[in-house]
Design a protein around this motif. Structure first.
Motif, PDB file in Angstrom:
ATOM      1  N   VAL A 171       0.862  -1.191   0.000  1.00  9.06           N
ATOM      2  CA  VAL A 171       0.000   0.000   0.000  1.00  9.06           C
ATOM      3  C   VAL A 171       0.896   1.239   0.000  1.00  9.06           C
ATOM      4  CG1 VAL A 171      -1.761   1.301   1.243  1.00  9.06           C
ATOM      5  CG2 VAL A 171      -1.871  -1.202   1.171  1.00  9.06           C
ATOM      6  N   SER A 172       0.651   2.121  -0.966  1.00 10.21           N
ATOM      7  CA  SER A 172       1.459   3.337  -1.138  1.00 10.21           C
ATOM      8  C   SER A 172       0.534   4.529  -0.987  1.00 10.21           C
ATOM      9  CB  SER A 172       2.092   3.350  -2.536  1.00 10.21           C
ATOM     10  OG  SER A 172       2.737   2.116  -2.792  1.00 10.21           O
ATOM     11  N   SER A 173       0.948   5.509  -0.160  1.00  4.30           N
ATOM     12  CA  SER A 173       0.053   6.620   0.176  1.00  4.30           C
ATOM     13  C   SER A 173       0.790   7.948   0.103  1.00  4.30           C
ATOM     14  CB  SER A 173      -0.491   6.450   1.595  1.00  4.30           C
ATOM     15  OG  SER A 173      -1.086   5.173   1.758  1.00  4.30           O
ATOM     16  N   ILE A 174       0.080   8.978  -0.362  1.00  5.14           N
ATOM     17  CA  ILE A 174       0.600  10.343  -0.329  1.00  5.14           C
ATOM     18  C   ILE A 174      -0.520  11.261   0.156  1.00  5.14           C
ATOM     19  CG2 ILE A 174       1.543  12.269  -1.660  1.00  5.14           C
ATOM     20  CD1 ILE A 174       2.874  10.246  -3.512  1.00  5.14           C
ATOM     21  N   GLU A 175      -0.148  12.122   1.093  1.00  6.80           N
ATOM     22  CA  GLU A 175      -1.083  13.089   1.687  1.00  6.80           C
ATOM     23  C   GLU A 175      -1.787  13.904   0.600  1.00  6.80           C
ATOM     24  OE1 GLU A 175       1.137  15.799   4.044  1.00  6.80           O
ATOM     25  OE2 GLU A 175      -0.587  16.994   4.670  1.00  6.80           O
ATOM     26  N   GLY A 176      -3.093  13.988   0.702  1.00  6.58           N
ATOM     27  CA  GLY A 176      -3.851  14.795  -0.237  1.00  6.58           C
ATOM     28  C   GLY A 176      -4.209  14.090  -1.530  1.00  6.58           C
ATOM     29  N   ILE A 177      -3.674  12.889  -1.732  1.00  5.79           N
ATOM     30  CA  ILE A 177      -4.021  12.113  -2.931  1.00  5.79           C
ATOM     31  C   ILE A 177      -4.815  10.872  -2.524  1.00  5.79           C
ATOM     32  CG2 ILE A 177      -3.198  10.988  -5.031  1.00  5.79           C
ATOM     33  CD1 ILE A 177      -0.613  12.617  -4.787  1.00  5.79           C
ATOM     34  N   GLY A 178      -4.268  10.082  -1.611  1.00  7.58           N
ATOM     35  CA  GLY A 178      -4.936   8.863  -1.168  1.00  7.58           C
ATOM     36  C   GLY A 178      -3.955   7.717  -1.146  1.00  7.58           C
ATOM     37  N   SER A 179      -4.376   6.546  -1.603  1.00  9.83           N
ATOM     38  CA  SER A 179      -3.470   5.404  -1.599  1.00  9.83           C
ATOM     39  C   SER A 179      -3.791   4.474  -2.760  1.00  9.83           C
ATOM     40  CB  SER A 179      -3.542   4.646  -0.265  1.00  9.83           C
ATOM     41  OG  SER A 179      -4.829   4.098  -0.099  1.00  9.83           O
ATOM     42  N   ILE A 180      -2.787   3.677  -3.128  1.00  9.46           N
ATOM     43  CA  ILE A 180      -2.974   2.622  -4.117  1.00  9.46           C
ATOM     44  C   ILE A 180      -2.525   1.308  -3.485  1.00  9.46           C
ATOM     45  CG2 ILE A 180      -2.674   4.196  -6.052  1.00  9.46           C
ATOM     46  CD1 ILE A 180       0.125   3.076  -6.500  1.00  9.46           C
ATOM     47  N   THR A 181      -3.133   0.219  -3.909  1.00 13.39           N
ATOM     48  CA  THR A 181      -2.837  -1.101  -3.349  1.00 13.39           C
ATOM     49  C   THR A 181      -2.392  -2.030  -4.471  1.00 13.39           C
ATOM     50  OG1 THR A 181      -4.469  -0.805  -1.601  1.00 13.39           O
ATOM     51  CG2 THR A 181      -3.791  -3.068  -2.087  1.00 13.39           C
ATOM     52  N   THR A 182      -1.191  -2.553  -4.326  1.00 17.81           N
ATOM     53  CA  THR A 182      -0.627  -3.435  -5.345  1.00 17.81           C
ATOM     54  C   THR A 182      -0.460  -4.839  -4.763  1.00 17.81           C
ATOM     55  OG1 THR A 182       0.604  -1.502  -6.150  1.00 17.81           O
ATOM     56  CG2 THR A 182       1.218  -3.658  -7.052  1.00 17.81           C
ATOM     57  N   ARG A 183      -0.994  -5.828  -5.475  1.00 13.42           N
ATOM     58  CA  ARG A 183      -0.853  -7.226  -5.074  1.00 13.42           C
ATOM     59  C   ARG A 183       0.094  -7.923  -6.048  1.00 13.42           C
ATOM     60  NH1 ARG A 183      -5.798  -5.625  -3.214  1.00 13.42           N
ATOM     61  NH2 ARG A 183      -6.317  -6.368  -1.120  1.00 13.42           N
ATOM     62  N   PHE A 184       0.564  -9.081  -5.630  1.00 12.57           N
ATOM     63  CA  PHE A 184       1.615  -9.758  -6.420  1.00 12.57           C
ATOM     64  C   PHE A 184       1.287 -11.240  -6.562  1.00 12.57           C
ATOM     65  CE2 PHE A 184       3.343  -5.989  -4.538  1.00 12.57           C
ATOM     66  CZ  PHE A 184       4.037  -5.420  -5.587  1.00 12.57           C
ATOM     67  N   THR A 185       1.807 -11.789  -7.627  1.00 18.46           N
ATOM     68  CA  THR A 185       1.708 -13.220  -7.833  1.00 18.46           C
ATOM     69  C   THR A 185       3.019 -13.690  -8.450  1.00 18.46           C
ATOM     70  OG1 THR A 185       0.364 -14.965  -8.837  1.00 18.46           O
ATOM     71  CG2 THR A 185       0.635 -12.941 -10.108  1.00 18.46           C
ATOM     72  N   SER A 186       3.397 -14.939  -8.204  1.00 22.76           N
ATOM     73  CA  SER A 186       4.650 -15.423  -8.781  1.00 22.76           C
ATOM     74  C   SER A 186       4.393 -15.890 -10.199  1.00 22.76           C
ATOM     75  CB  SER A 186       5.228 -16.539  -7.915  1.00 22.76           C
ATOM     76  OG  SER A 186       4.308 -17.590  -7.810  1.00 22.76           O
ATOM     77  N   ALA A 187       5.483 -15.948 -10.984  1.00 22.98           N
ATOM     78  CA  ALA A 187       5.354 -16.212 -12.409  1.00 22.98           C
ATOM     79  C   ALA A 187       4.654 -17.544 -12.669  1.00 22.98           C
ATOM     80  CB  ALA A 187       6.720 -16.189 -13.070  1.00 22.98           C
ATOM     81  N   GLY A 188       4.868 -18.505 -11.795  1.00 21.75           N
ATOM     82  CA  GLY A 188       4.316 -19.833 -12.056  1.00 21.75           C
ATOM     83  C   GLY A 188       2.927 -20.065 -11.498  1.00 21.75           C
TER      84      GLY A 188
END
Ligand code: ZN
Length: 282
Positions: free
Chosen positions: A263-280
């Motif tokens: 989760v990445s956040s910046i004041e006055g903008i909000g946040s984004i949530t990034t999930r991950f999966t392995s190649a296989g």
């Protein structure tokens, strides 16, 4: 004003509801979120009359990259002093500049396939260019900035750093390595657009936390120094560098795993949530 990419269409939003720009303008302005920068001043003047709370509710999973196809993506390395120290670089006379090839861009709710076990996080303030900027002075720079969004400069550290020469651009351009969003916020929305809380964390643990006022080259300086060399084009974006706290600088080193939620956040903008999966795994 907040501008978003809702199912591929440009909208004005308050974060919960959205007004479709093409429909509300009777086609005066198009639906393409990338096209608005060609007529930025006209658009801003028209958009002042739009009340986003009169629009339709939406789900965050409908949001794509707010600036989906910039002609140029500039990215700045080593732009926070404490990150320069952890990475072992002296601050330089010109910003360390590379590109994230634009096909790596994705939205604020992306799931990214991990190409290896050496993928690292870098939360960054992303600057969106409003109009063509060439040889722009520091004093005039804000006039060329449309606003900000949140970015993650995901980085595969072996490709980036382990060869005979560094490969910043390739190591940071795997598919999905440019999560951005959730929307563009115009600079007039910030009490001080030069001093914003910026942070990211994995699974609830904060890993980076700083303020954008700690940049070595602030936003006007980046616009001035980049535009002294190249023309910045309407709808270009600049990843403006990351604070300290990256995984590659930790002891022991730490990288992103397939079940991690970033989760990445910046004041006055909000946040984004990034999930991950392995190649296989898919
Ligand atoms: Zn970066």
């Amino acid at each position: 004003m907040k501008l978003a990419n809702l199912d591929g269409r440009l909208v004005i939003t308050d974060g919960e509801r959205a007004v479709d720009v093409e429909r509300a303008s009777d086609g005066v302005f198009g639906a393409d979120p990338q096209g608005v920068y060609e007529r930025w001043d006209d658009f801003v003047a028209w958009a002042a009359s739009i009340d986003p709370s009169s629009g339709d509710a939406f789900e965050s999973t409908q949001l794509g990259a707010p600036v989906p196809r910039p002609a140029q993506v500039f990215a700045i390395g080593i732009n926070y002093a404490e990150h320069a120290a952890e990475a072992g670089y002296p601050s330089d006379s010109m910003p360390v500049t590379f590109t994230k090839f634009p096909a790596c861009l994705t939205g604020p709710a992306a799931t990214v396939v991990l190409p290896s076990e050496f993928v690292d996080w870098e939360v960054e303030l992303v600057v969106v260019i409003a109009k063509r900027a060439f040889h722009v002075s520091r004093a005039d720079a804000w006039g060329y900035v449309a606003g900000y969004t949140i970015g993650q400069d995901l980085s595969e550290r072996h490709v980036q750093l382990e060869g005979s020469k560094p490969q910043f651009s390739l190591g940071k351009s795997y598919t999905g390595f440019g999560p951005t969003g959730p929307w563009l916020v115009t600079t007039d929305e910030f009490a001080d657009p030069a001093d914003l809380d910026i942070r990211c964390g994995i699974n609830g643990e904060t890993l980076q936390h700083s303020r954008t006022s700690s940049m070595i080259y602030d936003i006007p300086e980046l616009v001035a120094r980049l535009s002294a060399v190249c023309a910045l084009l309407p709808g270009d974006i600049i990843f403006s560098g990351t604070p300290s706290g990256i995984g590659n600088a930790r002891t022991p080193k730490r990288f992103i795993g397939a079940s991690d939620v970033l989760v990445s956040s910046i004041e006055g903008i909000g946040s984004i949530t990034t999930r991950f999966t392995s190649a296989g795994s898919d």
